[in-house]
Enzyme design. Structure first.
Site, PDB file in Angstrom:
ATOM      1  N   ARG A 108       3.998 -43.685 -64.771  1.00  0.00           N
ATOM      2  CA  ARG A 108       5.125 -43.429 -65.660  1.00  0.00           C
ATOM      3  C   ARG A 108       6.451 -43.891 -65.067  1.00  0.00           C
ATOM      4  O   ARG A 108       7.416 -44.033 -65.783  1.00  0.00           O
ATOM      5  CB  ARG A 108       5.297 -41.930 -65.951  1.00  0.00           C
TER       6      ARG A 108
ATOM      7  N   ARG B 246      11.889 -51.528 -60.512  1.00  0.00           N
ATOM      8  CA  ARG B 246      12.734 -52.607 -61.045  1.00  0.00           C
ATOM      9  C   ARG B 246      13.419 -53.388 -59.941  1.00  0.00           C
ATOM     10  O   ARG B 246      13.861 -52.791 -58.959  1.00  0.00           O
ATOM     11  CB  ARG B 246      13.868 -52.020 -61.906  1.00  0.00           C
TER      12      ARG B 246
ATOM     13  N   ARG C 200      -1.540 -27.213 -63.249  1.00  0.00           N
ATOM     14  CA  ARG C 200      -0.588 -26.960 -62.168  1.00  0.00           C
ATOM     15  C   ARG C 200       0.497 -26.067 -62.752  1.00  0.00           C
ATOM     16  O   ARG C 200       0.954 -26.285 -63.889  1.00  0.00           O
ATOM     17  CB  ARG C 200      -0.001 -28.300 -61.701  1.00  0.00           C
TER      18      ARG C 200
ATOM     19  N   ARG D 125      12.412 -30.079 -57.102  1.00  0.00           N
ATOM     20  CA  ARG D 125      13.645 -30.537 -57.760  1.00  0.00           C
ATOM     21  C   ARG D 125      14.666 -29.416 -57.806  1.00  0.00           C
ATOM     22  O   ARG D 125      14.291 -28.241 -57.880  1.00  0.00           O
ATOM     23  CB  ARG D 125      13.372 -30.934 -59.220  1.00  0.00           C
TER      24      ARG D 125
ATOM     25  N   GLU E  69      12.815 -25.824 -58.561  1.00  0.00           N
ATOM     26  CA  GLU E  69      11.484 -25.885 -59.181  1.00  0.00           C
ATOM     27  C   GLU E  69      10.417 -25.888 -58.088  1.00  0.00           C
ATOM     28  O   GLU E  69      10.320 -26.831 -57.312  1.00  0.00           O
ATOM     29  CB  GLU E  69      11.435 -27.179 -60.000  1.00  0.00           C
TER      30      GLU E  69
ATOM     31  N   TYR F 288      -0.986 -35.110 -70.643  1.00  0.00           N
ATOM     32  CA  TYR F 288       0.332 -35.094 -70.008  1.00  0.00           C
ATOM     33  C   TYR F 288       1.333 -35.689 -71.006  1.00  0.00           C
ATOM     34  O   TYR F 288       1.904 -36.749 -70.797  1.00  0.00           O
ATOM     35  CB  TYR F 288       0.234 -35.960 -68.749  1.00  0.00           C
TER      36      TYR F 288
ATOM     37  N   ASP G  72       4.696 -36.152 -73.155  1.00  0.00           N
ATOM     38  CA  ASP G  72       6.132 -35.879 -73.193  1.00  0.00           C
ATOM     39  C   ASP G  72       6.502 -35.534 -74.628  1.00  0.00           C
ATOM     40  O   ASP G  72       5.681 -35.662 -75.536  1.00  0.00           O
ATOM     41  CB  ASP G  72       6.909 -37.094 -72.690  1.00  0.00           C
TER      42      ASP G  72
END
Ligand code: FAD
Ligand code: UDP
Length: 368
Positions: free
Chosen positions: A173, A177, A250, A281, A301, A349, A351
């Site tokens: 995901r 670049r 999880r 995070r 988190e 998973y 979004d």
């Protein structure tokens, strides 16, 4: 008698409820939490919209989905540009020229590509064949340095397993670049709903009867009788009382702190990519909406092992769990008038944009 009993007031259940209601169907929504919105739920504290279940940044490559959402909210111009903190060293994410420049003291794409290419080659030569797991895939993609600083420790904390024991799909995901661009996503549409996510759900569910603080599974027999059909967006293995075994998830724990300062970390999301920091995070909520409040609220988190007493935030889509999920799907096919949907019901998973797409596809199959 209701047409649909919808279990779960998250995005999947709420979109379906809204569309069903629009077509004249009566919907009863059952939610075990004390609020609507599932993991997208936001609450107002200190005049800041708190993303109660982790940072939720909306993005999509579909104009149709983007336009669909405009009926329920106005998005601001937030672009997710998280920072990686590796033992106090600060880097840009996703992996792009800003990251490579700081990591290796270089400035051109050619230099970055040469370094990654040589690290990849060394790794692939020793592999003999295609990458088989997350570690091998990551090294083949971005080389050893990026893997060691940004992926290895973070992923182990996040999933509670070594990168060698995880499927590569988890990191596919994240963009890589060779331009100077810190946008975490490639999608052309991105933003945070002004005023948070909860008002979206209030609009979606405004014509439905909603029962909060109600676990469908502890009242299954009685609640099932209230509607012609059930849409279940909780975990599929729990619905069947784990008869075939338990799927793995999880879990997370969020630790919220109010700080008496206006700006704590200067950005909405910081990833702590070393293995030692126990959280993955820190999010500073006000930055999602460019807040200028006097104080700030942050959330740490902490990833956690899941058991039946904890919230199942992430499905673990490895081969073993996928095989077990396929068996539950077979079981589901035998049940008439029962539909599974969403991140937990479909064990995917997903979004938000994926959930909206899947819910609208179900609407087409069921209601049109
Ligand atoms: P959920 O939101 O999980 O809703 C399911 C609902 O069902 C819950 O409210 C639950 O309480 C209820 N329920 C379950 N079992 C029962 C029962 N037995 N009885 C009654 N109620 C029940 N997506 C993005 O697009 N961008 C992001 O930045 C992003 N960040 C994320 C960060 C985190 C930490 C997590 C965990 C997810 C993130 N997501 C993000 C994914 C997003 O949260 C999901 O795609 C979306 O919320 C899934 O919606 P859903 O309706 O399928 O499930
Ligand atoms: N990841 C990582 N380092 C990072 C960010 C992500 O190794 O700094 C890996 C990690 O395995 C994570 C996956 O990439 O689970 C997907 O990251 P994403 O930010 O999309 O995770 P989510 O927001 O869904 O938790």
């Amino acid at each position: 008698m209701f047409d649909y009993c919808i279990v779960g007031s998250g995005l999947f259940g709420s979109i379906f409820a809204y569309e069903a209601n629009k077509r004249g169907k009566k919907c009863l929504v059952i939610e075990r939490r004390n609020h609507i919105g599932g993991n997208c739920y936001t609450k107002l504290k200190e005049n800041i919209n708190i993303h109660a279940y982790g940072a939720h940044i909306f993005r999509t490559d579909s104009k149709q989905i983007w336009d669909y959402m405009q009926e329920f909210c106005t998005f601001n111009h937030f672009i997710n540009s998280p920072i990686a903190n590796f033992k106090g060293e600060i880097y840009n994410l996703p992996f792009n020229m800003n990251t490579f420049s700081k990591l290796w003291g270089i400035s051109t794409p050619k230099e970055a590509q040469e370094i990654i290419q040589s690290q990849k080659k060394a790794a692939l030569d020793s592999l003999k064949g295609a990458p088989r797991n997350l570690e091998e895939h990551a090294i083949a993609l971005v080389g050893v340095d990026v893997y060691e600083k940004f992926i290895k420790g973070y992923t182990k904390k996040q999933w509670g397993r070594d990168c060698k024991d995880l499927p590569a799909s988890i990191i596919k995901r994240i963009p890589v670049r060779f331009i100077y661009d810190n946008n975490y996503f490639n999608d052309p549409y991105q933003g945070i709903p002004k005023g948070g996510y909860t008002p979206i759900f209030e609009k979606l569910l405004k014509n439905c009867e909603v029962l909060l603080n109600t676990d469908f599974l502890t009242n299954k027999k009685e609640l099932s009788k209230k509607a012609k059909k059930i849409l279940f967006t909780g975990t599929i293995d729990a619905y069947f009382d784990y008869v075939l075994g338990t799927l793995e998830y999880r879990s997370l724990q969020f630790e919220e702190e109010l700080l008496e300062c206006a700006n704590y970390q200067g950005v909405a999301v910081v990833n702590f990519t070393d293995a030692e920091t126990p959280y993955t995070r820190i999010i500073e909520h006000k930055h999602f909406e460019f807040g200028t409040q006097k104080n700030t609220i942050i959330s740490k988190e902490y990833p956690q092992n899941w058991d039946k007493t904890k919230e199942p935030y992430y499905p673990i889509n490895d081969t073993k769990n996928q095989a077990l999920y396929a068996k539950y799907q077979d079981l589901a096919k035998e049940e008439k008038n029962l539909i599974f949907g969403g991140r937990l019901g479909e064990y995917r998973y997903y979004d938000m944009q994926d959930v909206i797409k899947a819910a609208l596809e179900l609407v087409k199959r069921e209601l049109v």
